[in-house]
Design an enzyme around this catalytic site. Structure first.
Site, PDB file in Angstrom:
ATOM      1  N   ASP A  95      52.357  25.754  11.192  1.00 14.87           N
ATOM      2  CA  ASP A  95      51.611  24.960  10.313  1.00 14.87           C
ATOM      3  C   ASP A  95      52.195  24.100   9.199  1.00 14.87           C
ATOM      4  OD1 ASP A  95      51.872  27.284   8.744  1.00 14.87           O
ATOM      5  OD2 ASP A  95      49.849  27.487   8.234  1.00 14.87           O
ATOM      6  N   CYS A  98      55.748  28.155   8.149  1.00 16.86           N
ATOM      7  CA  CYS A  98      56.403  29.211   9.030  1.00 16.86           C
ATOM      8  C   CYS A  98      57.363  30.243   8.280  1.00 16.86           C
ATOM      9  CB  CYS A  98      57.017  28.578  10.318  1.00 16.86           C
ATOM     10  SG  CYS A  98      58.226  27.422  10.156  1.00 16.86           S
ATOM     11  N   HIS A 204      61.408  25.809  13.489  1.00 17.68           N
ATOM     12  CA  HIS A 204      60.600  26.832  13.438  1.00 17.68           C
ATOM     13  C   HIS A 204      61.054  28.058  12.996  1.00 17.68           C
ATOM     14  CE1 HIS A 204      56.504  28.539  13.698  1.00 17.68           C
ATOM     15  NE2 HIS A 204      56.986  29.594  14.461  1.00 17.68           N
TER      16      HIS A 204
END
Length: 228
Positions: A95, A98, A204
């Protein structure tokens, strides 16, 4: 006159609410930092990668998101490295928080503390501006305002600030082609804990564990997949 008084009252109320929220957040941060003392940290993961050389870390802001093909290759490379060293990822929600979720999981075994970790990092960046502003290619106030927002992606400047704030060595296992492992050390003190993160570069962060020690928390939907 009445309208002006009304606006002033609303402004004062908003200021008081903001101040109260800051105080509440500070109390929460203090509490979770106290809980941190009850967690045991060891060097089990570090021993697995002790033969690897870490490159000197230079804080930097995020680069461009790779295209689909490059991102896929990067993810395969990272996955292969994790298997090689017997590491497993606890998936963080994608979102935009991370990095802070992964740090919160490593610090407090609870990724939901991410907003408090972000707040602590922002305080570090504000208080010790001279340590970090040279790495930020924009007006520093603009950078802080942006990074303060929930959902704003963390970068290697915020990682350095987190290492400094929490007295931690942050260990990144990365998907970079020529850099498998990066250590981020606190600038002024010896680290008294290690935090382990995986970094699918520019996409990520996840929290890392030994394969047999992975917690059984259920990951949420990976919103970062929608990037592709």
């Amino acid at each position: 006159m009445t309208d002006n008084y009304s606006n002033l009252s609303v402004s004062s109320s908003s200021s008081l609410n903001s101040s109260f929220q800051d105080t509440e957040d500070d109390h929460t941060i203090a509490r979770i930092l106290a809980e941190e003392e009850n967690l045991k940290f060891d060097n089990k993961l570090g021993k697995r990668l002790s033969h690897l050389d870490s490159i000197p870390h230079t804080p930097r802001v995020n680069g461009e998101i790779p295209n689909v093909n490059d991102a896929t290759l990067d993810h395969e490379r990272l996955s292969g490295r994790l298997v090689t060293y017997g590491l497993a990822e606890l998936q963080m929600e994608g979102d935009g928080n991370c990095q802070f979720r992964a740090l919160a999981d490593q610090l407090f075994r609870n990724p939901d503390y991410h907003k408090h970790v972000r707040k602590a990092v922002i305080k570090q960046l504000k208080k010790f501006r001279k340590l970090y502003e040279g790495y930020v290619p924009m007006k520093y106030k603009t950078y802080l305002k942006k990074m303060k927002k929930s959902g704003e992606w963390g970068d290697h400047v915020t990682l350095q600030a987190a290492a400094d704030r929490f007295g931690a060595k942050i260990c990144l296992v990365t998907s970079f082609r020529d850099t498998c492992y990066i250590e981020i050390l606190p600038k002024d003190n010896s680290p008294h804990k290690e935090l382990w993160l995986s970094f699918w570069c520019e996409v990520h962060y996840n929290s890392l564990y030994a394969s047999g020690d992975l917690p059984t928390r259920t990951p949420r939907r990976k919103h970062w997949l929608s990037l592709f």
